[in-house]
Enzyme design. Sequence first.
Site, PDB file in Angstrom:
ATOM      1  N   GLU A  15       0.804  -1.240   0.000  1.00  0.00           N
ATOM      2  CA  GLU A  15       0.000   0.000   0.000  1.00  0.00           C
ATOM      3  C   GLU A  15       0.833   1.286   0.000  1.00  0.00           C
ATOM      4  O   GLU A  15       0.645   2.161   0.842  1.00  0.00           O
ATOM      5  CB  GLU A  15      -0.949   0.007   1.210  1.00  0.00           C
ATOM      6  CG  GLU A  15      -1.897  -1.177   1.228  1.00  0.00           C
ATOM      7  CD  GLU A  15      -2.880  -1.165   2.401  1.00  0.00           C
ATOM      8  OE1 GLU A  15      -2.745  -0.303   3.294  1.00  0.00           O
ATOM      9  OE2 GLU A  15      -3.780  -2.007   2.420  1.00  0.00           O
TER      10      GLU A  15
ATOM     11  N   ASN B 214       2.180  -5.251  -3.210  1.00  0.00           N
ATOM     12  CA  ASN B 214       0.782  -5.566  -2.855  1.00  0.00           C
ATOM     13  C   ASN B 214       0.013  -4.278  -2.561  1.00  0.00           C
ATOM     14  O   ASN B 214       0.501  -3.414  -1.832  1.00  0.00           O
ATOM     15  CB  ASN B 214       0.831  -6.443  -1.585  1.00  0.00           C
ATOM     16  CG  ASN B 214      -0.491  -7.098  -1.237  1.00  0.00           C
ATOM     17  OD1 ASN B 214      -1.077  -7.780  -2.082  1.00  0.00           O
ATOM     18  ND2 ASN B 214      -0.962  -6.910  -0.015  1.00  0.00           N
TER      19      ASN B 214
ATOM     20  N   HIS C 236     -10.121  -6.367  -1.653  1.00  0.00           N
ATOM     21  CA  HIS C 236     -11.146  -6.209  -0.617  1.00  0.00           C
ATOM     22  C   HIS C 236     -12.306  -5.539  -1.337  1.00  0.00           C
ATOM     23  O   HIS C 236     -12.294  -4.329  -1.560  1.00  0.00           O
ATOM     24  CB  HIS C 236     -10.639  -5.312   0.513  1.00  0.00           C
ATOM     25  CG  HIS C 236      -9.548  -5.943   1.309  1.00  0.00           C
ATOM     26  ND1 HIS C 236      -9.771  -7.041   2.109  1.00  0.00           N
ATOM     27  CD2 HIS C 236      -8.237  -5.637   1.439  1.00  0.00           C
ATOM     28  CE1 HIS C 236      -8.632  -7.381   2.697  1.00  0.00           C
ATOM     29  NE2 HIS C 236      -7.685  -6.557   2.300  1.00  0.00           N
TER      30      HIS C 236
ATOM     31  N   GLU D 240      -5.928 -10.806  -0.814  1.00  0.00           N
ATOM     32  CA  GLU D 240      -6.673 -10.538   0.438  1.00  0.00           C
ATOM     33  C   GLU D 240      -8.176 -10.515   0.152  1.00  0.00           C
ATOM     34  O   GLU D 240      -8.905  -9.644   0.646  1.00  0.00           O
ATOM     35  CB  GLU D 240      -6.232  -9.202   1.052  1.00  0.00           C
ATOM     36  CG  GLU D 240      -4.738  -9.112   1.284  1.00  0.00           C
ATOM     37  CD  GLU D 240      -4.297  -7.862   2.046  1.00  0.00           C
ATOM     38  OE1 GLU D 240      -5.138  -7.157   2.624  1.00  0.00           O
ATOM     39  OE2 GLU D 240      -3.074  -7.614   2.067  1.00  0.00           O
TER      40      GLU D 240
ATOM     41  N   ASP E 193     -12.005 -10.524  -0.056  1.00  0.00           N
ATOM     42  CA  ASP E 193     -13.279 -10.648   0.660  1.00  0.00           C
ATOM     43  C   ASP E 193     -14.313  -9.864  -0.126  1.00  0.00           C
ATOM     44  O   ASP E 193     -13.973  -8.919  -0.849  1.00  0.00           O
ATOM     45  CB  ASP E 193     -13.213 -10.234   2.143  1.00  0.00           C
ATOM     46  CG  ASP E 193     -12.383  -8.999   2.441  1.00  0.00           C
ATOM     47  OD1 ASP E 193     -12.398  -8.044   1.632  1.00  0.00           O
ATOM     48  OD2 ASP E 193     -11.735  -8.974   3.510  1.00  0.00           O
TER      49      ASP E 193
HETATM   50  C1  XIL Z   1      -5.680  -6.045   8.704  1.00  0.00           C
HETATM   51  C2  XIL Z   1      -5.977  -7.237   9.597  1.00  0.00           C
HETATM   52  O1  XIL Z   1      -6.932  -8.041   8.977  1.00  0.00           O
HETATM   53  C3  XIL Z   1      -6.458  -6.768  10.954  1.00  0.00           C
HETATM   54  O2  XIL Z   1      -6.583  -7.860  11.838  1.00  0.00           O
HETATM   55  C4  XIL Z   1      -5.468  -5.752  11.526  1.00  0.00           C
HETATM   56  O3  XIL Z   1      -5.996  -5.231  12.719  1.00  0.00           O
HETATM   57  C5  XIL Z   1      -5.198  -4.619  10.560  1.00  0.00           C
HETATM   58  O4  XIL Z   1      -4.767  -5.157   9.325  1.00  0.00           O
HETATM   59  N1  XIL Z   1      -4.735  -4.469   3.952  1.00  0.00           N
HETATM   60  C6  XIL Z   1      -3.696  -5.260   4.357  1.00  0.00           C
HETATM   61  C7  XIL Z   1      -3.850  -6.104   5.555  1.00  0.00           C
HETATM   62  O5  XIL Z   1      -2.676  -5.335   3.659  1.00  0.00           O
HETATM   63  O6  XIL Z   1      -2.642  -6.293   6.243  1.00  0.00           O
HETATM   64  C8  XIL Z   1      -4.895  -5.566   6.492  1.00  0.00           C
HETATM   65  O7  XIL Z   1      -5.088  -6.527   7.515  1.00  0.00           O
HETATM   66  C9  XIL Z   1      -6.177  -5.285   5.746  1.00  0.00           C
HETATM   67  C10 XIL Z   1      -5.968  -4.271   4.666  1.00  0.00           C
END
Ligand code: XIL
Length: 356
Positions: A158, A199, A239, A267, A269
């Site tokens: 990010e 990423n 996400h 990641e 969802d």
């Molecule tokens: C999130 C986790 O899921 C949580 O448990 C934590 O509190 C914060 O981070 N992008 C990412 C992940 O790259 O590392 C993040 O994960 C969600 C967004």
Amino acid sequence: MSKFLVFSLVIFVVFSCKKKIKENVTGVKPTTEKTLKDMPFPFGAAVSASLLRENSSYKAIVIKEYSSLTPENAMKFGIIHPAENYYNWPDADEIVALAIADGKRIHGHTLNWYADVPVWVKNFKGSAQDWENLLKTHIQTIVSHFKGKVASWDVVNEAFEDDGSLRNSIWVQKLGADYIARAFQYAHEADPAAILFYNDYGNEYGAEYTSKKREAILNLVNSLKNRGIPIGGIGLQMHTRYIQTDANISLAITSATATGLKVHISELDVALNATYDPALVYTESLGEMQAAKYKSIVKIYYSIPKSQQWGITTWNVTDGDSWVPGFFNVPDWPLIFDKQYQKKPAYQAIFDGVVK
Ligand code: XIL
């Protein structure tokens, strides 16, 4: 052997074969149950070290279903390196040991992230060279610790704002924008065999929002590649929401594929609470629409060249463990298992996405 015996044997074999064929055709006797390990590319989940330790239902699903694991938090800076001269290995080591015992791949997440900077780093005082050493030591200590065990790493996570500008993170402030390239080089020196990823989220944001972020990510990745920086893959966090269009998702995946690098949906969802409604309840119809979106994502992903399919990873396992409801502070059900560890329609949709 008597003629009678030979005759009986032939009759027995013929009948058993016929029975087997009939069972397969009618589906009367199901063959062994499919799991996500049967997908034609690695299918993984982000996992929590504490849930694996404390919750046997969670652990059972993780062991049974997935061929790849990403520690959700256990390898992040604040957890694994909470003080300058102290590394906290147990959580990450336990996840890695569980994965290795079951032949699962491990994807490391993440060596550098603007959002996860422990207090000791925020308070760190030193020259530019001291900061460079801090970055290098952090990356190389961790990558070396897991050398030969962790197959791939999210090296930088990010780095961009949603408008495509580079985040003015502590790393950019102390080390300059090109620290990203050096982070990849440091990781590569520590484990030349590991596949190194950039990423980020938002590659699927449509033109109606902004495509600037996708362009910025692709420019960075292509420029690293062209400079010979050892980047091997691009991670699309994905996400997303069930209302996201297939066209935008397709653009995210195909444009990442055009870099020639490996593509990891890292990641995944699919959130259902598109209006941030505090009173929303889960319905069958929302579950079906979510399943349709999971299916589209898998289908689009499955159409890219096999050699570029690093895999798909969902961000945790059940709706009860997802970060989404807490992050947006509204009810949501973004994953493929429900809170009771039961498969949702989205689970089957994953398999439906790879039916040619
Ligand atoms: C999130 C986790 O899921 C949580 O448990 C934590 O509190 C914060 O981070 N992008 C990412 C992940 O790259 O590392 C993040 O994960 C969600 C967004």
